[in-house]
Design an enzyme around this catalytic site. Structure first.
Site, PDB file in Angstrom:
ATOM      1  N   ALA A 171       0.845  -1.195   0.000  1.00 20.62           N
ATOM      2  CA  ALA A 171       0.000   0.000   0.000  1.00 20.62           C
ATOM      3  C   ALA A 171       0.879   1.245   0.000  1.00 20.62           C
ATOM      4  O   ALA A 171       2.063   1.182   0.339  1.00 20.62           O
ATOM      5  CB  ALA A 171      -0.947   0.005   1.199  1.00 20.62           C
ATOM      6  N   PHE A 172       0.289   2.380  -0.363  1.00 19.65           N
ATOM      7  CA  PHE A 172       1.106   3.584  -0.561  1.00 19.65           C
ATOM      8  C   PHE A 172       1.788   4.049   0.719  1.00 19.65           C
ATOM      9  O   PHE A 172       2.778   4.792   0.660  1.00 19.65           O
ATOM     10  CB  PHE A 172       0.247   4.720  -1.139  1.00 19.65           C
ATOM     11  CG  PHE A 172      -0.466   5.554  -0.105  1.00 19.65           C
ATOM     12  CD1 PHE A 172      -1.710   5.197   0.370  1.00 19.65           C
ATOM     13  CD2 PHE A 172       0.133   6.706   0.401  1.00 19.65           C
ATOM     14  CE1 PHE A 172      -2.354   5.964   1.334  1.00 19.65           C
ATOM     15  CE2 PHE A 172      -0.508   7.484   1.356  1.00 19.65           C
ATOM     16  CZ  PHE A 172      -1.754   7.102   1.825  1.00 19.65           C
ATOM     17  N   LYS A 173       1.275   3.612   1.870  1.00 21.98           N
ATOM     18  CA  LYS A 173       1.862   4.089   3.125  1.00 21.98           C
ATOM     19  C   LYS A 173       3.330   3.669   3.260  1.00 21.98           C
ATOM     20  O   LYS A 173       4.091   4.314   3.972  1.00 21.98           O
ATOM     21  CB  LYS A 173       1.029   3.609   4.303  1.00 21.98           C
ATOM     22  CG  LYS A 173      -0.331   4.299   4.323  1.00 21.98           C
ATOM     23  CD  LYS A 173      -1.197   3.879   5.475  1.00 21.98           C
ATOM     24  CE  LYS A 173      -2.478   4.700   5.529  1.00 21.98           C
ATOM     25  NZ  LYS A 173      -3.469   4.287   4.515  1.00 21.98           N
ATOM     26  N   ASP A 174       3.732   2.609   2.563  1.00 25.71           N
ATOM     27  CA  ASP A 174       5.144   2.200   2.585  1.00 25.71           C
ATOM     28  C   ASP A 174       6.070   3.303   2.074  1.00 25.71           C
ATOM     29  O   ASP A 174       7.221   3.392   2.508  1.00 25.71           O
ATOM     30  CB  ASP A 174       5.358   0.980   1.679  1.00 25.71           C
ATOM     31  CG  ASP A 174       4.767  -0.300   2.270  1.00 25.71           C
ATOM     32  OD1 ASP A 174       4.743  -0.441   3.503  1.00 25.71           O
ATOM     33  OD2 ASP A 174       4.336  -1.159   1.477  1.00 25.71           O
TER      34      ASP A 174
END
Ligand code: PLP
Length: 481
Positions: free
Chosen positions: A117-120
């Site tokens: 997910a983009f939070k990485d």
């Protein structure tokens, strides 16, 4: 030495916390007056720096874009080392590749990190930044967070095995999807503690808030947060907007419109900063699911909370978007006292409204679109039918928002529209299968996720129990507890 010899200072949106430098903002997370840190003035990138981004790989581009924020404090060489270390483990050579899905519509794929997910993208960098600054200062931190899904696993992956950090992640027992829970509980590292709370996500969040409110405890374990209120997370997200705008905006700098599936307003706020820095970022389209408080705000100028309903895009099932406070601070002319009054009102009544002029300024930059679950399934099916691609439900909200507003009279006249693909379809396999009949597969390096052993400690939904567990297990206190 970089071109930025004067470091950016950071101020709190509530105006009553000390002005800090980058490292202290990184370690503090939330300001002590309850506000959120923002740059005292957004740094504007000179033309030659912007032009030079085009030739850079993702990690070097990130270092270049973050240099005004962190470079003068850390040094450009260290910053470059940290961004290269953060993005080397990503599973795509371009890190954040663009793919075209319609005549004027692109997908920015932000699911090539370790938790899909983009939070990485921000958190992998944050982990390295924390470790570097703590080692330099000879300090340790204890991170405590609550998660209903993506944030917890991304935060755990970001700090697993790091020397100076312990992480305690609370999730509501039995209420997190299988993939999301396993991405947290299968991490085998001595500094990672998963706590399965007997209660709801709100109970978990209340416990975390209570721990942060306990200033004696907070100081004793050096408590910190990695949720999107930390300015360093916003900073880490600016880079992919810069990369996509540079790639599609081209040398003439045509503004690129971004459609962003939005929950806490952290992701889209990073686009707002990218625009303030002079990058070719045009209109920002906020995508909401049935939890449409932001869509209603952009259409009416009034923010009014309602009960949260579960949807197919759970990472956007949010009632109060905490990062919206950063935009509101600018809309209110950066008046911390006025903002404090509005937030107190909001807390007391569940509502506030901005003036017509403030609303006009907001909608000059932002548009919004709402998509319910039926629309989400239809968009997943459409993209699959037209392109053969599988997209996740959050991405579907962005794609529909990009289609609806990207070229309408309410949107920009022309110019590329980029929808953010914030999660890999295999993170939300049921919705994808329902829409397309195809069951999305985990990437090969995660294929054995369902066979890996899990580790989590069950605890009652009770602050005292969690506090004693942390004191007994955090490296800072366990020898004396
Ligand atoms: C967290 C998340 C969002 C929402 O991002 P915000 O920064 O909270 O607005 C959207 N999609 C996915 C997949 C997420 O994990």
């Amino acid at each position: 030495m970089g071109i930025w010899s004067a470091p950016v200072s950071y101020i709190s949106t509530r105006g009553a916390a000390p002005r800090l430098g980058f490292e202290d903002v990184l370690l503090a997370g939330l300001a002590r007056d309850g506000g959120l840190y923002v740059a005292e003035a957004w740094p504007v990138l000179p033309g030659d720096v912007k032009a030079g981004l085009a030739g850079l790989g993702y990690a070097d581009l990130t270092a270049r874009v973050l240099e005004p924020f962190a470079g003068p404090t850390l040094g450009p060489a260290v910053l470059g080392d940290l961004t290269r270390a953060a993005y080397a483990p990503f599973h795509h050579a371009a890190v954040a590749p663009l793919g075209q899905i319609d005549r004027n519509l692109w997908l920015l794929e932000l699911f090539h990190g370790p938790t899909l997910a983009f939070k990485d993208y921000a958190l992998q960098l944050l982990g390295g930044l924390f470790d570097h600054v703590l080692a330099k200062r000879g300090e340790r931190l204890t991170i405590v967070g609550a998660t209903s899904g993506d944030t917890g696993s991304a935060a755990i992956e970001a700090v697993r095995g790091r020397d100076n950090i312990d992480i305690f992640m609370l999730h509501p027992h039995g209420r997190v999807s299988d993939v999301q829970r396993r991405q947290m509980t299968t991490v085998d590292a001595a500094n990672v503690f998963n706590i399965a709370i007997d209660g709801t996500f709100d109970d978990c969040q209340d416990i975390v808030k209570a721990l942060f409110g306990d200033l004696a405890f907070r100081d004793r374990v050096h408590l910190s947060a990695v949720n999107s209120i930390n300015f360093a997370r916003i900073a880490g997200q600016i880079a992919y907007y810069a990369a996509a705008a540079t790639a599609l905006g081209g040398s003439d700098g045509r503004p690129v419109t971004f459609a962003v599936p939005t929950g806490n307003f952290g992701n889209v706020f990073a686009a707002y900063v990218a625009r303030a820095m002079g990058l070719p970022v045009g209109r920002l389209i906020v995508g909401s699911n049935a939890n449409d408080i932001l869509d209603r705000f952009f259409k009416s100028g009034a923010m009014e909370t309602r009960a949260v309903v579960p949807t197919l895009s759970p990472s956007m099932d949010i009632q109060i978007s905490s990062n919206f406070e950063r935009l509101l601070f600018d809309l209110l002319g950066r008046d911390g006292q006025a903002l404090t009054r509005v937030m107190a009102d909001f807390r007391a009544t569940g509502a506030f409204a901005v003036t017509a002029d403030q609303h006009d300024r907001a909608t000059a930059l932002f548009a919004s679109h709402r998509l319910d679950d039926a629309g989400t399934l239809a968009e997943i099916a459409r993209v699959h039918a037209e392109t053969g691609r599988l997209i996740d439900p959050h991405t579907a909200v962005a794609v529909a928002a990009g289609r609806a507003l990207g070229n309408s009279a309410d949107g920009p006249a022309d110019g590329p529209v980029v929808a953010l693909a914030t999660a890999h379809p295999a993170k939300f396999p049921d919705a994808v299968a329902k829409a397309t009949g195809v069951h999305p597969k985990l990437p090969p390096w995660l294929a054995d996720l369902h066979e890996r052993p899990e580790r989590a400690t069950p605890l009652p939904g009770d602050v005292a129990a969690v506090r004693s567990f942390i004191l007994a297990h955090a490296a800072l206190t366990r020898s004396v507890a």
